[in-house]
Scaffold this active site. Structure first.
Site, PDB file in Angstrom:
ATOM      1  N   PRO A  13       0.849  -1.190   0.000  1.00  0.00           N
ATOM      2  CA  PRO A  13       0.000   0.000   0.000  1.00  0.00           C
ATOM      3  C   PRO A  13       0.882   1.237   0.000  1.00  0.00           C
ATOM      4  O   PRO A  13       1.787   1.344   0.832  1.00  0.00           O
ATOM      5  CB  PRO A  13      -0.780  -0.110   1.321  1.00  0.00           C
ATOM      6  N   MET A  14       0.658   2.151  -0.951  1.00  0.00           N
ATOM      7  CA  MET A  14       1.493   3.349  -1.034  1.00  0.00           C
ATOM      8  C   MET A  14       0.592   4.567  -1.231  1.00  0.00           C
ATOM      9  O   MET A  14      -0.147   4.649  -2.206  1.00  0.00           O
ATOM     10  CB  MET A  14       2.504   3.220  -2.177  1.00  0.00           C
ATOM     11  N   GLN A  66      -6.330  -1.659   3.180  1.00  0.00           N
ATOM     12  CA  GLN A  66      -5.523  -1.300   4.354  1.00  0.00           C
ATOM     13  C   GLN A  66      -6.175  -0.147   5.114  1.00  0.00           C
ATOM     14  O   GLN A  66      -6.500   0.890   4.539  1.00  0.00           O
ATOM     15  CB  GLN A  66      -4.094  -0.900   3.998  1.00  0.00           C
ATOM     16  N   CYS A  96       3.181   2.910   9.323  1.00  0.00           N
ATOM     17  CA  CYS A  96       3.350   4.204   8.671  1.00  0.00           C
ATOM     18  C   CYS A  96       3.898   5.238   9.646  1.00  0.00           C
ATOM     19  O   CYS A  96       3.331   5.427  10.720  1.00  0.00           O
ATOM     20  CB  CYS A  96       2.013   4.677   8.110  1.00  0.00           C
ATOM     21  N   LYS A 135       0.335  -5.050   9.210  1.00  0.00           N
ATOM     22  CA  LYS A 135       1.633  -4.669   8.648  1.00  0.00           C
ATOM     23  C   LYS A 135       2.334  -3.796   9.677  1.00  0.00           C
ATOM     24  O   LYS A 135       1.766  -2.815  10.161  1.00  0.00           O
ATOM     25  CB  LYS A 135       1.446  -3.900   7.334  1.00  0.00           C
ATOM     26  N   GLY A 208      10.452  -4.160   2.321  1.00  0.00           N
ATOM     27  CA  GLY A 208      11.550  -3.232   2.583  1.00  0.00           C
ATOM     28  C   GLY A 208      12.786  -3.528   1.758  1.00  0.00           C
ATOM     29  O   GLY A 208      13.434  -4.550   1.959  1.00  0.00           O
ATOM     30  N   GLY A 209      13.086  -2.648   0.813  1.00  0.00           N
ATOM     31  CA  GLY A 209      14.332  -2.738   0.067  1.00  0.00           C
ATOM     32  C   GLY A 209      14.408  -3.855  -0.954  1.00  0.00           C
ATOM     33  O   GLY A 209      15.502  -4.185  -1.423  1.00  0.00           O
ATOM     34  N   ARG A 231       8.272   0.520  -3.800  1.00  0.00           N
ATOM     35  CA  ARG A 231       8.627   1.493  -4.839  1.00  0.00           C
ATOM     36  C   ARG A 231       9.100   0.864  -6.137  1.00  0.00           C
ATOM     37  O   ARG A 231       8.854   1.396  -7.211  1.00  0.00           O
ATOM     38  CB  ARG A 231       9.681   2.455  -4.279  1.00  0.00           C
TER      39      ARG A 231
END
Length: 327
Positions: A13-14, A66, A96, A135, A208-209, A231
């Site tokens: 979710p972004m 979410q 977040c 999350k 993450g990453g 991303r």
């Protein structure tokens, strides 16, 4: 029946990015990956324009909603409202780091209040039969992840949570912006792998990453149940989503041009309903990332898609520009 295997790969979710248009676009590249909405706060769903917040296209399944919040009653109400929409999962955001989020006491600040999170989750589960997942981060501020994370997971498991997605970084609630919180705190993938070993009965996914399918596969090979990409899936979608279904032994892997063609009827429908081209194409700018002609594609879409009356011909011009530059 909830298919846990959908989480082998998911798109995070972004905020401002993973709206319904973005998700339809991502779905043209992978039929199997789990897609997540942007985080929506429980108060927004309780008091706001419900169809605008909750509507999605059937093609987006499997899809998770979410939620952000820390009031069990309000979260339960939001789940009850969202129930008829038919999401496949409801996820509670405990990761977040934004200031906006802390002031409302939700997001990463909840890592400091595991008992409250357990209350929230129980209240949410009381309103739905679909899985309620969480999350989280590996910790916040001065917390020691080695002790805080297993205790947090144990509390969640005690409340009936079977599935946790761990962003393998701390969140610093003071002194770092949300953007810096995604980049500066060091990653600790090994800690998340150890959590899976410690809680084998839970579905543990890592975030993450992670920037490539080979990296995702390597993490799955170490025993994790799923990998969540953020991303990379947004900025370079073709490299991480086209071919991702091979993680399920599925050969579905359309090329970028087929993805664009699959989007045309959806875009035409959106325009016919009074929508604007830019609302969809802004998510498609990275489709040719790293490929010849990518800049031409991006430039035409960026300059022309937001103009009044912009239609599918803008996409044809962007493709022609890409082709001319790539030749």
């Amino acid at each position: 029946m909830h298919d846990v295997s959908a989480h082998r790969l998911s798109v995070a979710p972004m905020m401002d990015w993973t709206d319904r248009h973005c998700r339809v676009f991502h779905r043209q590249m992978t039929r199997r990956a789990m897609l997540y909405t942007e985080m929506m706060t429980a108060p927004a769903i309780v008091h706001g324009p419900k169809p605008r917040l909750l509507d999605f296209s059937a093609v987006e399944h499997p899809i998770a909603l979410q939620l952000g919040g820390s009031d069990p009653t309000e979260l339960a109400q939001a789940v009850r409202i969202a129930e008829p929409w038919g999401y496949d999962e409801i996820n509670l955001n405990c990761g977040c780091p934004s200031d906006r989020v802390q002031s409302g006491c939700f997001g990463a600040v909840l890592m400091e209040r595991p008992a409250l999170v357990a209350d929230c989750v129980r209240a949410m589960q009381g309103e739905t039969d679909i899985p309620v997942t969480v999350k989280c981060r590996i910790g916040v501020d001065e917390q020691d992840p080695e002790t805080i994370l297993p205790a947090f997971i144990e509390t969640l498991a005690g409340a009936g949570v079977r599935h946790i997605i761990v962003h393998a970084r701390k969140a610093w609630l003071q002194g770092l912006s949300p953007k810096e919180n995604r980049e500066i705190p060091p990653l600790d993938h090994d800690l998340v792998i150890r959590m899976k070993q410690r809680f084998p009965e839970l579905t543990i996914c890592i975030n993450g990453g992670i920037t490539s399918l080979s990296q995702a596969q390597a993490l799955l090979d170490q025993g994790l149940d799923g990998v969540m990409l953020g991303r990379a899936a947004y900025h370079d979608p073709a490299s991480v989503l086209i071919g991702a279904d091979a993680l399920w032994g599925d050969a579905f892997a359309p090329d970028a041009l087929a993805v664009i063609d699959a989007m045309r009827p959806y875009i035409a429908d959106h325009l016919a309903q009074g929508g604007r081209l830019h609302q969809i194409t802004r998510h498609m700018l990275g489709l040719f990332q790293g490929k010849p002609g990518a800049r031409g594609w991006r430039r035409v879409l960026s300059e022309q898609a937001s103009r009044d009356g912009a239609g599918l011909d803008v996409i044809d011009r962007a493709l022609a520009e890409r082709h001319a530059r790539a030749a």
